[in-house]
Design an enzyme around this catalytic site. Structure first.
Site, PDB file in Angstrom:
ATOM      1  N   ASP A   1     135.092 -20.909  38.685  1.00 47.90           N
ATOM      2  CA  ASP A   1     135.201 -22.266  38.160  1.00 47.90           C
ATOM      3  C   ASP A   1     135.640 -23.228  39.272  1.00 47.90           C
ATOM      4  OD1 ASP A   1     134.867 -21.182  35.405  1.00 47.90           O
ATOM      5  OD2 ASP A   1     136.791 -20.268  35.883  1.00 47.90           O
TER       6      ASP A   1
ATOM      7  N   HIS B   1     139.692 -19.226  31.503  1.00 47.89           N
ATOM      8  CA  HIS B   1     138.300 -19.157  31.976  1.00 47.89           C
ATOM      9  C   HIS B   1     137.402 -19.189  30.742  1.00 47.89           C
ATOM     10  CE1 HIS B   1     134.611 -18.172  33.951  1.00 47.89           C
ATOM     11  NE2 HIS B   1     134.451 -17.126  33.172  1.00 47.89           N
TER      12      HIS B   1
HETATM   13  P1  NAD Z   1     126.995  -5.850  32.998  1.00 50.69           P
HETATM   14  O1  NAD Z   1     126.806  -5.608  31.529  1.00 50.69           O
HETATM   15  O2  NAD Z   1     125.813  -5.973  33.885  1.00 50.69           O
HETATM   16  O3  NAD Z   1     127.900  -4.682  33.594  1.00 50.69           O
HETATM   17  C1  NAD Z   1     129.064  -4.235  32.975  1.00 50.69           C
HETATM   18  C2  NAD Z   1     129.265  -2.804  33.388  1.00 50.69           C
HETATM   19  O4  NAD Z   1     130.537  -2.394  32.889  1.00 50.69           O
HETATM   20  C3  NAD Z   1     128.229  -1.833  32.807  1.00 50.69           C
HETATM   21  O5  NAD Z   1     127.673  -1.046  33.857  1.00 50.69           O
HETATM   22  C4  NAD Z   1     129.045  -0.972  31.836  1.00 50.69           C
HETATM   23  O6  NAD Z   1     128.569   0.359  31.778  1.00 50.69           O
HETATM   24  C5  NAD Z   1     130.424  -1.047  32.476  1.00 50.69           C
HETATM   25  N1  NAD Z   1     131.546  -0.761  31.575  1.00 50.69           N
HETATM   26  C6  NAD Z   1     131.674  -1.047  30.268  1.00 50.69           C
HETATM   27  N2  NAD Z   1     132.824  -0.556  29.783  1.00 50.69           N
HETATM   28  C7  NAD Z   1     133.448   0.036  30.818  1.00 50.69           C
HETATM   29  C8  NAD Z   1     134.665   0.753  30.953  1.00 50.69           C
HETATM   30  N3  NAD Z   1     135.471   0.952  29.901  1.00 50.69           N
HETATM   31  N4  NAD Z   1     134.995   1.236  32.167  1.00 50.69           N
HETATM   32  C9  NAD Z   1     134.184   1.075  33.215  1.00 50.69           C
HETATM   33  N5  NAD Z   1     132.993   0.429  33.147  1.00 50.69           N
HETATM   34  C10 NAD Z   1     132.637  -0.081  31.966  1.00 50.69           C
HETATM   35  O7  NAD Z   1     127.940  -7.136  33.096  1.00 50.69           O
HETATM   36  P2  NAD Z   1     128.203  -8.071  34.364  1.00 50.69           P
HETATM   37  O8  NAD Z   1     127.160  -9.128  34.413  1.00 50.69           O
HETATM   38  O9  NAD Z   1     128.447  -7.228  35.557  1.00 50.69           O
HETATM   39  O10 NAD Z   1     129.544  -8.804  33.889  1.00 50.69           O
HETATM   40  C11 NAD Z   1     130.734  -8.090  33.729  1.00 50.69           C
HETATM   41  C12 NAD Z   1     131.786  -8.955  33.055  1.00 50.69           C
HETATM   42  O11 NAD Z   1     132.148 -10.050  33.878  1.00 50.69           O
HETATM   43  C13 NAD Z   1     131.365  -9.584  31.721  1.00 50.69           C
HETATM   44  O12 NAD Z   1     132.458  -9.502  30.821  1.00 50.69           O
HETATM   45  C14 NAD Z   1     131.114 -11.032  32.074  1.00 50.69           C
HETATM   46  O13 NAD Z   1     131.256 -11.867  30.950  1.00 50.69           O
HETATM   47  C15 NAD Z   1     132.210 -11.251  33.084  1.00 50.69           C
HETATM   48  N6  NAD Z   1     132.069 -12.422  33.944  1.00 50.69           N
HETATM   49  C16 NAD Z   1     133.225 -13.084  34.270  1.00 50.69           C
HETATM   50  C17 NAD Z   1     133.176 -14.179  35.100  1.00 50.69           C
HETATM   51  C18 NAD Z   1     134.431 -14.939  35.472  1.00 50.69           C
HETATM   52  O14 NAD Z   1     134.309 -15.979  36.133  1.00 50.69           O
HETATM   53  N7  NAD Z   1     135.646 -14.499  35.131  1.00 50.69           N
HETATM   54  C19 NAD Z   1     131.950 -14.615  35.605  1.00 50.69           C
HETATM   55  C20 NAD Z   1     130.804 -13.907  35.287  1.00 50.69           C
HETATM   56  C21 NAD Z   1     130.870 -12.796  34.444  1.00 50.69           C
HETATM   57  C1  LMR Z   2     130.623 -17.368  33.785  1.00 49.45           C
HETATM   58  O1  LMR Z   2     131.515 -18.219  33.864  1.00 49.45           O
HETATM   59  O2  LMR Z   2     129.578 -17.430  34.466  1.00 49.45           O
HETATM   60  C2  LMR Z   2     130.782 -16.207  32.820  1.00 49.45           C
HETATM   61  O3  LMR Z   2     132.128 -16.042  32.488  1.00 49.45           O
HETATM   62  C3  LMR Z   2     129.935 -16.411  31.607  1.00 49.45           C
HETATM   63  C4  LMR Z   2     129.966 -15.220  30.681  1.00 49.45           C
HETATM   64  O4  LMR Z   2     130.187 -15.450  29.472  1.00 49.45           O
HETATM   65  O5  LMR Z   2     129.756 -14.086  31.147  1.00 49.45           O
END
Ligand code: NAD
Ligand code: LMR
Length: 329
Positions: free
Chosen positions: A160, A188
């Protein structure tokens, strides 16, 4: 002199963010160009095969700093001796899922991971939670790790922060490198508050330079706060490379320090500063030095900012109350 490798654990290693993150960790961007790393990839059983594929690719890069890779679905093994833990794997919200269901499903992940960190990680463990809802997942993990100092659990708002810098640079024509002291406050989520009232552009106050409260309220803040949803709409998947980049920035800054005259934004356990209830994991302006962070104190918070900080903190309070009711903290 040969440095001792740092153990870095990444959960959700086979996911989208994991794929964008691991190669940068292994090439020295997380900790520095002279710091060797051991990678621990923690996945669920269904993710192990894909994690093995990624590990093969990591091997094929012959990164000089990458000492070894271990892949596991056992959190006690995954966090054994961890110095840095990036908690990326989380349960995404699916259609028809209520917020309580999402918090509960994630509690099932972050509570045992917090306990495994408590029982197995190194004494200097630093934790960054990326998986959403990141602030409250960090709170759940932290509550399950009573032997680890609470301030070692942080949540990612650096994406962000970076988004806000980029939007402000586009509006003013400034270079991103000229922008300092921007702050993300709160959660967030769409209630987050990107604050430019103390930001500087080439040394001048950003809010005065912009001088357009309507743009702030109606364009800048919603664009930054809803950027995650806009990426999902455009890409059909949530941000991955930019999220991985922000995770790298967060840990690098925590370990290596903020530049003089600047600060960053991190979701951290509140000490009560700026009226944020103690213990909530909320984003603040922080400076970092020698692997520690401190909240920037003494900023004047005007009415415009106060209302927005309070709204986001209110949401965090409600999330905390909900996970408390679920017995997760
Ligand atoms: P994704 O679905 O591609 O990958 C998630 C992975 O986590 C999968 O491989 C799954 O098997 C694994 N997983 C699920 N439960 C698990 C556990 N208990 N232990 C270990 N691994 C586990 O998702 P992504 O695109 O990589 O995103 C991951 C997370 O990050 C999501 O929650 C998304 O919303 C979040 N995110 C946060 C931000 C931020 O700014 N804070 C930004 C983008 C995404
Ligand atoms: C982002 O800010 O890009 C993510 O947290 C969005 C999401 O819900 O995975």
């Amino acid at each position: 002199m040969t440095r001792t490798p740092v153990n870095v654990t990444v959960t959700g290693a086979a996911g989208q963010i994991g794929y964008a993150l691991l190669f940068r960790i292994a090439s020295g961007h997380l900790l520095g160009p002279d710091v060797p790393v051991n990678l621990r990839l923690l996945e669920i059983p269904q993710g192990l095969k894909a994690a093995e594929g990624t590990a093969m690719e990591l091997d094929d890069c012959a990164f000089p700093l990458l000492r070894n890779i271990e892949i596991t679905d056992d959190a006690n093994v995954g966090f054994a001796g961890a110095n840095v833990a990036l908690l990326v794997g989380a349960r995404p919200r699916t259609k028809g899922m209520e917020r309580g269901d999402l918090l509960s499903a994630n509690g099932g992940i972050f509570k045992p991971q917090g306990k495994a960190i408590n029982d197995n990680a190194a004494d200097d463990i630093k934790v960054l939670v990326v998986g959403n809802p990141a602030n409250t997942n960090a709170l759940i993990a932290q509550a399950a790790a009573p032997d680890v100092p609470a301030e070692r659990f942080t949540a990612m708002t650096r994406l962000d922060h970076n988004r806000a810098i980029s939007q402000l640079a586009a509006k003013t024509g400034a270079a991103v490198s000229d922008i300092r002291k921007l702050t993300i406050w709160g959660n967030h989520s769409a209630t987050q508050y990107p604050d430019i009232f103390h930001a500087e552009i080439a040394g001048k106050n950003a809010a005065e330079l912009v001088n357009d409260e309507a743009w702030l309220a109606d364009t800048f803040i919603p664009t930054v706060a809803k950027r995650g949803a806009a990426i999902i709409e455009a890409r059909g998947a949530s941000s991955a490379a930019s999220a991985a980049n922000a995770a790298i920035d967060h840990v690098y800054t925590w370990v290596n320090g903020t530049a003089a005259g600047d600060w960053t934004s991190m979701g951290i356990p509140s000490d009560g500063s700026y009226g944020v209830p103690e213990g909530l994991i909320s984003s603040f302006p922080v400076t970092t030095k020698d692997g520690k962070y401190e909240i920037v104190q003494g900023l004047d918070i005007n009415e415009f900012s106060r209302a927005r900080i309070d709204a986001s903190v209110q949401e965090l309070t409600e999330e905390r109350d909900a996970v408390r009711e679920l017995g997760l903290i």
